[in-house]
Motif scaffolding. Structure first.
Motif, PDB file in Angstrom:
ATOM      1  N   SER A  28       0.850  -1.185   0.000  1.00  0.00           N
ATOM      2  CA  SER A  28       0.000   0.000   0.000  1.00  0.00           C
ATOM      3  C   SER A  28       0.891   1.242   0.000  1.00  0.00           C
ATOM      4  N   CYS A  29       0.362   2.321  -0.584  1.00  0.00           N
ATOM      5  CA  CYS A  29       1.149   3.548  -0.716  1.00  0.00           C
ATOM      6  C   CYS A  29       1.046   4.361   0.573  1.00  0.00           C
ATOM      7  N   PRO A  30       2.198   4.817   1.105  1.00  0.00           N
ATOM      8  CA  PRO A  30       2.158   5.586   2.355  1.00  0.00           C
ATOM      9  C   PRO A  30       1.630   7.012   2.177  1.00  0.00           C
ATOM     10  N   ASN A  90      -2.696  10.966   0.193  1.00  0.00           N
ATOM     11  CA  ASN A  90      -3.389  11.638  -0.904  1.00  0.00           C
ATOM     12  C   ASN A  90      -3.309  10.864  -2.214  1.00  0.00           C
ATOM     13  N   CYS A  91      -2.626   9.729  -2.185  1.00  0.00           N
ATOM     14  CA  CYS A  91      -2.479   8.930  -3.404  1.00  0.00           C
ATOM     15  C   CYS A  91      -3.830   8.352  -3.819  1.00  0.00           C
ATOM     16  N   ILE A  92      -4.049   8.293  -5.133  1.00  0.00           N
ATOM     17  CA  ILE A  92      -5.343   7.793  -5.623  1.00  0.00           C
ATOM     18  C   ILE A  92      -5.620   6.368  -5.133  1.00  0.00           C
ATOM     19  N   THR A  93      -4.554   5.616  -4.865  1.00  0.00           N
ATOM     20  CA  THR A  93      -4.757   4.235  -4.409  1.00  0.00           C
ATOM     21  C   THR A  93      -5.323   4.182  -2.993  1.00  0.00           C
ATOM     22  N   ASN A  94      -5.279   5.323  -2.278  1.00  0.00           N
ATOM     23  CA  ASN A  94      -5.838   5.367  -0.926  1.00  0.00           C
ATOM     24  C   ASN A  94      -7.215   6.010  -0.885  1.00  0.00           C
ATOM     25  N   ARG A 154       8.787   2.425  -5.973  1.00  0.00           N
ATOM     26  CA  ARG A 154       8.185   3.731  -6.236  1.00  0.00           C
ATOM     27  C   ARG A 154       6.753   3.555  -6.730  1.00  0.00           C
ATOM     28  N   CYS A 155       5.829   4.258  -6.081  1.00  0.00           N
ATOM     29  CA  CYS A 155       4.423   4.214  -6.481  1.00  0.00           C
ATOM     30  C   CYS A 155       4.283   4.759  -7.899  1.00  0.00           C
ATOM     31  N   GLU A 156       3.607   4.013  -8.762  1.00  0.00           N
ATOM     32  CA  GLU A 156       3.462   4.451 -10.151  1.00  0.00           C
ATOM     33  C   GLU A 156       2.466   5.599 -10.286  1.00  0.00           C
ATOM     34  N   TYR A 157       1.637   5.804  -9.275  1.00  0.00           N
ATOM     35  CA  TYR A 157       0.623   6.868  -9.376  1.00  0.00           C
ATOM     36  C   TYR A 157       1.131   8.196  -8.859  1.00  0.00           C
ATOM     37  N   CYS A 158       1.776   8.190  -7.694  1.00  0.00           N
ATOM     38  CA  CYS A 158       2.156   9.474  -7.089  1.00  0.00           C
ATOM     39  C   CYS A 158       3.666   9.644  -6.958  1.00  0.00           C
ATOM     40  N   GLY A 159       4.435   8.625  -7.268  1.00  0.00           N
ATOM     41  CA  GLY A 159       5.891   8.766  -7.244  1.00  0.00           C
ATOM     42  C   GLY A 159       6.519   8.592  -5.876  1.00  0.00           C
TER      43      GLY A 159
HETATM   44 ZN   LIG Z   1       1.025   6.495  -4.292  1.00  0.00          ZN
END
Ligand SMILES: [Zn+2]
Length: 153
Positions: free
Chosen positions: A108-110, A113-117, A134-139
């Protein structure tokens, strides 16, 4: 049953994850989503003397083979591990881990504000870097303690 017998006891069917870095067995269980409530028969050995590694952990899960996603995340926290698929009490397949290029749907992305959350049905995707993911959505880059970012099912 002696300690030695307990360590080497064979299982009829399932997966033996051997040569886990000592201290990582519980993180391996977390990756596999094993919390003791789903009824799987699981044996865990910790800090077992090992010629190759000094000490190692070992996890045996009966009646289950691992998915490629699970294997990919395992390779991030337990790169030296070997995965033995057991059928009829024998090792049917032996798998060595390779670092994947990406892991999908497991970490899970920490970044809150990431779209995955958000409450969107978006699967997490992380590129695997030399020193983290590295998260592909928010970097957002995660370098330490990847096991803490394993998404709860
Ligand atoms: Zn993310």
């Amino acid at each position: 049953m002696s300690d030695h017998q307990l360590r080497v006891s064979k299982i009829p069917r399932g997966t033996v994850i051997d040569h886990i870095r000592a201290g990582q067995a519980l993180n391996v269980l977390a990756i596999l989503g094993i919390d003791g409530e789903s009824g799987e028969t699981v044996s865990v050995g910790m800090n077992i003397p090992s010629d190759r590694m000094g000490h190692k952990d070992i996890v045996k899960v009966e009646d289950r083979e691992l998915s490629q996603d699970e294997v990919d995340v395992l390779s991030l926290i337990a790169p030296e591990a070997t995965i033995n698929i057991i059928r009829e009490y024998e090792v049917a397949e032996k798998q060595y881990l390779e670092r994947p290029k990406r892991v999908v749907g497991i970490l899970s992305c920490p970044n809150h504000n990431c779209i995955t959350n958000e409450n969107e049905p978006v699967e997490t995707k992380f590129d695997v870097l030399d020193d983290g993911v590295r998260c592909e959505y928010c970097g957002t880059i995660v370098r330490d303690d990847l096991a803490a970012h394993i998404a709860a099912e």
